[in-house]
Design an enzyme around this catalytic site. Structure first.
Site, short mmCIF file in Angstrom:
data_model
loop_
_atom_site.label_atom_id
_atom_site.label_comp_id
_atom_site.label_asym_id
_atom_site.label_seq_id
_atom_site.Cartn_x
_atom_site.Cartn_y
_atom_site.Cartn_z
N TYR A 160 3.96 -10.63 -13.97
CA TYR A 160 2.97 -11.65 -13.63
C TYR A 160 1.57 -11.07 -13.60
O TYR A 160 1.38 -9.85 -13.65
CB TYR A 160 3.32 -12.29 -12.27
CG TYR A 160 3.04 -11.42 -11.06
CD1 TYR A 160 3.86 -10.34 -10.75
CD2 TYR A 160 1.95 -11.66 -10.23
CE1 TYR A 160 3.60 -9.54 -9.64
CE2 TYR A 160 1.68 -10.88 -9.12
CZ TYR A 160 2.52 -9.81 -8.84
OH TYR A 160 2.25 -9.02 -7.76
N LYS A 207 3.66 -4.68 -13.31
CA LYS A 207 3.39 -5.77 -12.36
C LYS A 207 4.55 -6.75 -12.44
O LYS A 207 4.48 -7.82 -13.07
CB LYS A 207 2.04 -6.44 -12.67
CG LYS A 207 1.52 -7.25 -11.50
CD LYS A 207 0.04 -7.48 -11.63
CE LYS A 207 -0.50 -8.44 -10.58
NZ LYS A 207 -0.31 -8.05 -9.19
N GLU A 233 -0.51 2.58 -1.87
CA GLU A 233 -1.42 1.44 -2.06
C GLU A 233 -1.08 0.43 -0.97
O GLU A 233 -0.33 0.73 -0.05
CB GLU A 233 -1.28 0.84 -3.46
CG GLU A 233 0.11 0.36 -3.81
CD GLU A 233 0.28 -0.04 -5.28
OE1 GLU A 233 -0.65 -0.62 -5.85
OE2 GLU A 233 1.36 0.23 -5.84
N LEU A 274 0.08 0.42 -8.86
CA LEU A 274 -0.45 -0.55 -9.82
C LEU A 274 -1.90 -0.21 -10.14
O LEU A 274 -2.69 0.06 -9.23
CB LEU A 274 -0.37 -1.97 -9.24
CG LEU A 274 -0.73 -3.04 -10.27
CD1 LEU A 274 0.43 -3.27 -11.23
CD2 LEU A 274 -1.10 -4.34 -9.60
N1 PDD Z 1 -1.71 -8.29 -6.15
N2 PDD Z 1 -1.35 -3.26 -5.83
C1 PDD Z 1 -0.37 -4.18 -5.80
C2 PDD Z 1 1.00 -3.76 -5.40
C3 PDD Z 1 -0.65 -5.52 -6.14
O1 PDD Z 1 0.33 -6.45 -6.11
C4 PDD Z 1 -1.98 -5.88 -6.49
C5 PDD Z 1 -2.33 -7.29 -6.87
C6 PDD Z 1 -2.97 -4.88 -6.49
C7 PDD Z 1 -4.39 -5.18 -6.86
O2 PDD Z 1 -4.50 -5.46 -8.24
P1 PDD Z 1 -5.65 -6.39 -8.81
O3 PDD Z 1 -6.94 -5.79 -8.38
O4 PDD Z 1 -5.46 -6.32 -10.29
O5 PDD Z 1 -5.47 -7.78 -8.26
C8 PDD Z 1 -2.61 -3.59 -6.17
C9 PDD Z 1 -1.91 -9.67 -6.54
C10 PDD Z 1 -3.27 -10.17 -6.13
C11 PDD Z 1 -0.77 -10.50 -6.00
O6 PDD Z 1 0.34 -9.98 -5.96
O7 PDD Z 1 -0.97 -11.67 -5.69
#
Ligand code: PDD
Length: 283
Positions: free
Chosen positions: A33, A148, A181, A206
């Site tokens: 996703y 992801k 993270e 990620l």
């Molecule tokens: N989450 N680390 C993890 C485990 C994440 O699921 C996410 C994003 C990030 C940050 O990535 P980005 O800057 O590309 O949004 C880091 C999204 C927002 C979610 O699961 O809804």
């Protein structure tokens, strides 16, 4: 809530948006996703998000449901149909429908759904002004956190534990005491020397799109960025701590496990980055 969803070729009212019970996303979390922020109708960092979606599909040997050009058009149309100015786009690709068997099916058509809901960016910014509390949780995930994947059980359990502890986010910690993270965010500290420190993306986390953007912004502001793992002790001794993600942008963490970071208020470095990130989105 999204009023209109895109489901495998059609725009449908969300109330009528379904995928099959034999979809491998439903049965095995065999899916990937993306989440993309929309600011004033514009998709923030769309291309890096699509790059990452394609990397995730490739890592799982999953076929793309369509090419990038048509996908951009679907997302643009979805924003329009939902009349969203500031919002959050959610895109999900699964391996599709097949008789249940762990091994990949010989043939399946990937399933692609997308939704778009409103996101109050003023509220996101207001939260950055006060900062949030977080709590540490053990990182019990797998060895491919660069993908992801919709397989998010460890993440949701960690987030829930953090919420029950009164915090907003879980700071995931590996067996050696290093912060990996957040449950849905990337983690940063500001060191005693005023440099930013964040874990390298090669180290089973990620590669956040917001993380990459904030790194570029920091470099423009001539704030040094060190990509190096840090421990919970380092975080507690840091001047500041903050997280980044598409939905939270840049967000100061003012207490960790009920202990103050710095003086317990958002610090000047995080504030500068929050302002600069919102300026970038507004531009
Ligand atoms: N989450 N680390 C993890 C485990 C994440 O699921 C996410 C994003 C990030 C940050 O990535 P980005 O800057 O590309 O949004 C880091 C999204 C927002 C979610 O699961 O809804």
């Amino acid at each position: 809530m999204s009023r209109v969803a895109y489901v495998n070729g059609s725009y449908v009212p969300t109330a009528d948006a379904y995928v099959h019970i034999n979809d491998r996303g439903y049965q095995f979390a065999d899916g990937v996703y993306e989440g993309i922020t929309v600011c004033k109708g514009k998709m923030i960092d769309l291309e890096p998000h699509l790059d990452r979606l394609w990397r995730s599909m490739q890592a799982l040997a999953m076929d793309a449901p369509m090419q990038r050009g048509p996908m951009r058009l679907v997302l643009t149309e979805l924003i329009r149909r939902n009349r969203v100015s500031d919002g959050f786009l959610y895109l999900q690709v699964t391996r599709g429908e097949a008789v249940r068997d762990h091994a990949f099916p010989a043939f399946s058509i990937p399933s692609f759904v997308a939704t778009c809901r409103r996101l109050n960016l003023n509220a996101v910014r207001a939260r950055a002004t006060t900062g949030i509390s977080a709590s540490t949780q053990p990182d019990i995930r797998w060895g491919r956190c660069d993908v992801k994947s919709t397989s998010l059980l460890p993440n949701i359990l960690a987030k829930q534990a953090a919420r029950e502890a009164g915090g907003f986010e879980a700071v995931l910690v590996d067996a050696d005491g290093f912060v990996t993270e957040g449950s849905s965010t990337n983690m940063w500290i500001v060191t005693k020397d005023g440099a930013l420190k964040t874990r390298p993306t090669e180290d089973n986390i990620l590669a956040g799109i917001t993380r990459a953007r904030v790194k570029t912004i920091a470099e423009h502001l001539q704030i040094p960025v060190i990509e190096e793992s840090f421990t919970v002790e380092d975080a507690l001794a840091a001047k500041e701590m903050f997280l980044t993600s598409s939905t939270s942008c840049a967000l100061p963490i003012v207490t960790l496990d009920e202990k103050k970071i710095g003086d317990g208020n958002p610090g000047p470095v995080a504030k500068r980055l929050v302002d600069a990130y919102f300026d970038f989105m507004d531009a």
